[in-house]
Design an enzyme around this catalytic site. Structure first.
Site, short mmCIF file in Angstrom:
data_model
loop_
_atom_site.label_atom_id
_atom_site.label_comp_id
_atom_site.label_asym_id
_atom_site.label_seq_id
_atom_site.Cartn_x
_atom_site.Cartn_y
_atom_site.Cartn_z
N ASP A 51 -4.02 -5.22 8.08
CA ASP A 51 -3.51 -4.46 9.21
C ASP A 51 -2.51 -5.23 10.07
O ASP A 51 -1.53 -4.67 10.56
CB ASP A 51 -4.67 -3.98 10.11
CG ASP A 51 -5.39 -2.79 9.50
OD1 ASP A 51 -5.29 -2.62 8.27
OD2 ASP A 51 -6.04 -2.04 10.25
N ASN A 95 -3.17 2.07 5.92
CA ASN A 95 -4.25 2.78 6.62
C ASN A 95 -4.56 2.04 7.92
O ASN A 95 -5.70 1.99 8.37
CB ASN A 95 -5.50 2.87 5.73
CG ASN A 95 -6.55 3.82 6.32
OD1 ASN A 95 -6.25 4.64 7.17
ND2 ASN A 95 -7.79 3.67 5.88
N ASP A 319 -17.84 0.53 16.89
CA ASP A 319 -17.56 -0.18 15.64
C ASP A 319 -18.75 -1.02 15.20
O ASP A 319 -18.87 -1.38 14.04
CB ASP A 319 -16.34 -1.12 15.82
CG ASP A 319 -15.03 -0.39 15.52
OD1 ASP A 319 -15.09 0.78 15.09
OD2 ASP A 319 -13.97 -1.00 15.72
N GLU A 347 -12.10 5.16 9.40
CA GLU A 347 -11.70 4.83 8.02
C GLU A 347 -12.27 5.84 7.03
O GLU A 347 -11.68 6.19 6.02
CB GLU A 347 -12.18 3.42 7.66
CG GLU A 347 -11.24 2.32 8.09
CD GLU A 347 -11.34 1.99 9.57
OE1 GLU A 347 -11.95 2.78 10.33
OE2 GLU A 347 -10.78 0.95 9.97
N HIS A 407 -14.14 -1.33 5.40
CA HIS A 407 -14.54 -2.74 5.50
C HIS A 407 -15.89 -2.92 6.18
O HIS A 407 -16.66 -3.79 5.82
CB HIS A 407 -13.44 -3.53 6.22
CG HIS A 407 -13.04 -2.94 7.55
ND1 HIS A 407 -12.69 -3.71 8.62
CD2 HIS A 407 -12.94 -1.65 7.98
CE1 HIS A 407 -12.39 -2.94 9.64
NE2 HIS A 407 -12.53 -1.69 9.27
N ARG A 408 -16.17 -2.08 7.16
CA ARG A 408 -17.43 -2.28 7.91
C ARG A 408 -18.66 -1.87 7.09
O ARG A 408 -19.74 -2.39 7.29
CB ARG A 408 -17.38 -1.54 9.23
CG ARG A 408 -16.17 -1.94 10.07
CD ARG A 408 -16.46 -2.09 11.54
NE ARG A 408 -15.27 -2.56 12.22
CZ ARG A 408 -14.86 -3.83 12.24
NH1 ARG A 408 -15.56 -4.77 11.65
NH2 ARG A 408 -13.74 -4.16 12.87
N LYS A 439 -9.17 -5.67 5.16
CA LYS A 439 -8.58 -4.98 6.30
C LYS A 439 -8.66 -5.82 7.58
O LYS A 439 -7.72 -5.87 8.36
CB LYS A 439 -9.30 -3.65 6.49
CG LYS A 439 -8.68 -2.75 7.53
CD LYS A 439 -9.37 -1.39 7.49
CE LYS A 439 -8.96 -0.54 8.64
NZ LYS A 439 -7.57 -0.08 8.58
#
Ligand code: CDP
Ligand code: CDP
Length: 672
Positions: A51, A95, A319, A347, A407-408, A439
């Protein structure tokens, strides 16, 4: 898609310094603001990930000068005070939500520009309409490929060069508002008002605080309008340190909940009250049983007392909900997580993804994934832990977790997989597409691996300019060790004694002066520094010709050595308690006297001429031959290479090669 990764459970307590990257939100805001500043800004501890690289590439394609050094995590941006060199450009934002929104509002500042913007499949579906509509109010045109008004990517943006009095519906993402706020100071007389509610106050707060850090504070009036009372270009920052990513840090706060008792993990630079709202996760974790304490510049997280059930509203730092949801698999009762409806448009639909994967490992969740699929408005999740059910499901082999390009998802389940569910080290979780962590955290899985293994003490001895400090510093950085330079101890004490009028040849005077001195120690970064009566001298004060000339005579005094020995031996305990992976201590008698039982002992050598050349190249006046003779012939603690220590001659060997060798010994001793 990358190959799946089987997660090895931790058999030993987790320990070491978590290598958390810089914050994505702070890095990308800082990049945009720095480009709008007047002059050059150096960002340190910046994040290098997909990113941020997308944003850097976009700024370059717009004609900005941006240079970066991934190795030392710095980015240099030459801001042009609000001017955007390229009037036309074609930009792909992948993204990357922040890049997509921030750039779009940023481009509006270009008078008469025409930009083609696109994102990948997932980005095309993410909220953008509110921002494009607001920009229409600023006289910009955002046109879809079919010629109609665009509501998302891809689109052509024709720009007016100013904002004006805007209204934005940022209910779908606070980034839509943040994007406009950062552009505000560059368009005098402009203001932004919100239609509807914002979802993430803390991110708006972060934007406002960063605008102020770069010299353009915004105000938020009672009538709801944001504006910049003193508009103009931002002030460039000579050096701006990016905070570690608080969301990424949450996996390392969670890790000691799932790894064996005695775990102790250090997170450098992490502090509540920073720019990132996600640091509030620390408080939720504490309510669940986390033990977190501030230690110098950062925090130390120890094994949680338990994972307690409870009811948590994570709306303001959503998050981190995936971290809590996965830790909840080991809780002592149901864990309810509320306020996370908006993450269903991130995402991926994160609530649905999390429910689906928790069910896959055998857990019951409410609402169930089937209900979530039918109802897009459900905004919470309750996890019902059940170890037996998880064991049953994984008994046939590791369960493959789908990651949904999120990613999370990969990181939270990667953390949970570190738990030794079966008590025999059998892996039970496999991550489908581990590279999706790229990411925000490309090295996540190796950062986890770095916390495996036993505490290791490394003794580094050798003559002057044999490379002890450079090697030890680099080793500490690579492996997360506490670095203790005992040469600096002798220099600090020598300076204190000289300042108090003691002479190197006066035994009684030295003993008398010593009895009135107090030693203490503090940690900056990875280095422990000695203070005498609260004073820690600078490196240049410790390397004056006077100190160089006196230090070896002072160090030969038995009373001086006795004064420092206890302090030096105590450093191993300090390193253990501070969550470090181990300790590297350098000097002359570390492997022989201070830590003869150190797991790794190294004796560095380089031929005399090479060492003389090194010191001369450093511009130092230092009688190293004389010091070496005194150090190796004195009666107490002479410099020796004791049996069992590894001799490394680095006359012809570069620093990296030496560090590689020592790191291999440490890895073997740690059992990694
Ligand atoms: O950097 P350089 O190798 O030139 O010296 P240093 O490590 O800063 O050490 C300065 C002096 O402190 C050495 O020459 C020794 O006399 C003394 N020293 C010692 O006696 N024992 C130690 N463990 C470390 C340093
Ligand atoms: O701490 P010590 O006095 O033993 O040495 P140092 O300060 O780490 O290193 C002295 C000089 O040697 C520095 O300028 C290092 O860059 C250089 N050096 C080198 O050229 N090759 C090595 N393998 C280690 C150090």
């Amino acid at each position: 898609m990358s190959d799946p990764l089987v997660i090895r459970p931790f058999l030993l307590p987790a320990r070491g310094v978590a290598r958390v990257p810089g914050s994505k939100s702070v890095t990308n805001r800082a990049l945009v603001i720095a480009a709008l500043a007047d002059g050059e800004t150096l960002l340190t501890d910046a994040l290098f990930s997909r990113d941020t690289l997308i944003l850097i590439a976009a700024l370059r394609s717009l004609g900005f000068e941006v240079s970066d050094d991934k190795r030392i995590r710095t980015i240099r941006v030459r801001g042009l005070g609000g001017k955007i060199p390229a009037r036309t450009a074609s930009i792909h934002v992948g993204n990357a939500g922040t890049a997509a929104r921030f750039l779009t509002a940023f481009l509006a500042l270009s008078p008469g520009g025409r930009y083609e913007l696109d994102g990948d499949e997932a980005m095309r579906a993410r909220p953008m309409a509110g921002l494009l509509e607001a920009l229409r109010g600023a006289g910009c045109r955002a046109t879809a490929p079919d010629g109609g008004p665009a509501t998302g990517f891809p689109f052509t943006l024709e720009t007016s060069g100013r904002l004006g009095a805007l209204e934005v519906d940022a209910s779908a993402s606070s980034q839509l508002l943040s994007a406009l706020l950062m552009a505000l100071p560059l368009s005098p007389g402009s203001s932004v008002r919100m239609r509807g509610e914002t979802v993430s106050e803390p991110f708006v707060e972060m934007t406002m605080r960063m605008c102020a850090q770069f010299g353009r504070p915004l105000t938020h009036a009672a009538d709801g309008a944001w504006s910049c009372p003193a508009p103009g270009p931002y002030a460039a920052a000579k050096e701006y340190a990016v905070e570690p990513d608080a969301t990424a840090a949450s996996y390392f706060i969670g890790l000691p909940a799932v790894t064996p008792p005695g775990s102790c993990v250090r997170i450098g630079g992490y502090a509540e009250g920073g720019l990132q709202g996600d640091t509030a996760f620390a408080r939720v974790a504490e309510r669940c049983g986390a033990r977190i304490r501030t230690d110098g510049p950062g925090v130390v997280v120890e094994s949680w007392t338990k994972v307690a059930s409870g009811d948590f509203d994570l709306n303001a730092f959503s998050d981190t909900f995936l971290t809590l949801a996965t830790v909840a698999a080991l809780a002592d009762g149901a864990v309810r997580i509320r306020g996370i409806g908006h993450t269903r448009k991130q995402e991926t639909d994160r609530v649905l993804a999390m429910a689906t994967e928790l069910e896959r490992i055998g857990l019951k969740v409410t609402p169930a994934s089937s209900a979530l699929r039918d109802d897009a408005c459900l905004s919470e999740l309750t996890v019902h832990p059940d170890r037996e059910a998880m064991r049953r499901v994984a008994s046939a082999g590791p369960v493959r977790i789908r990651t949904y390009e999120d990613h999370r998802m990969a990181m939270s389940f990667g953390m949970l997989g570190c738990h030794d569910l079966f008590g025999d080290g059998r892996p039970w979780i496999e991550i489908e597409d581990p590279a999706c962590t790229g990411k925000t955290f490309p090295d996540f899985f190796s950062a986890l691996d770095a916390l495996r293994g036993r505490f290791v003490r490394v003794a580094v001895d050798g003559g002057a300019a044999s490379g002890k400090s450079s090697t030890s510093r680099a080793l500490a950085a690579r492996l997360g060790l506490l670095h203790v330079d005992t040469g600096a101890h002798y220099r600090t004490l020598t300076l204190a004694l000289l300042k108090r009028g003691a002479r190197a040849d006066d035994d009684a005077g030295i003993a008398r002066t010593l009895s009135g001195l107090r030693a203490s120690s503090s940690v900056t970064g990875l280095a422990a520094r000695l203070a005498i009566d609260g004073v820690t001298p600078s490196d240049s004060e410790l390397r004056t010709p006077e100190v160089n000339a006196a230090v070896s005579s002072v160090a030969a005094h038995p009373a001086v050595r006795a004064f420092l020995l206890g302090h030096q031996r105590a450093q191993a305990e300090a390193a253990r308690a501070g969550g470090f992976a181990g300790l590297v201590m350098e000097g002359r008698d570390i492997g022989s006297v201070v830590m003869p039982d150190a797991e790794v002992r190294v004796f560095l050598e380089a031929d005399a001429a090479a060492r003389e050349r090194r010191r001369a190249a450093e511009g130092m006046q230092d009688p190293i031959g004389h010091r070496d003779r005194m150090d190796s012939t004195r009666a107490v603690s002479p410099m020796v290479c004791t049996p069992g220590a590894v001799r490394i001659d680095n006359t012809e060997l570069g620093l990296e090669a030496v560090v590689d060798r020592v790191a291999a010994f440490v890895a073997a001793a740690a059992g990694r």
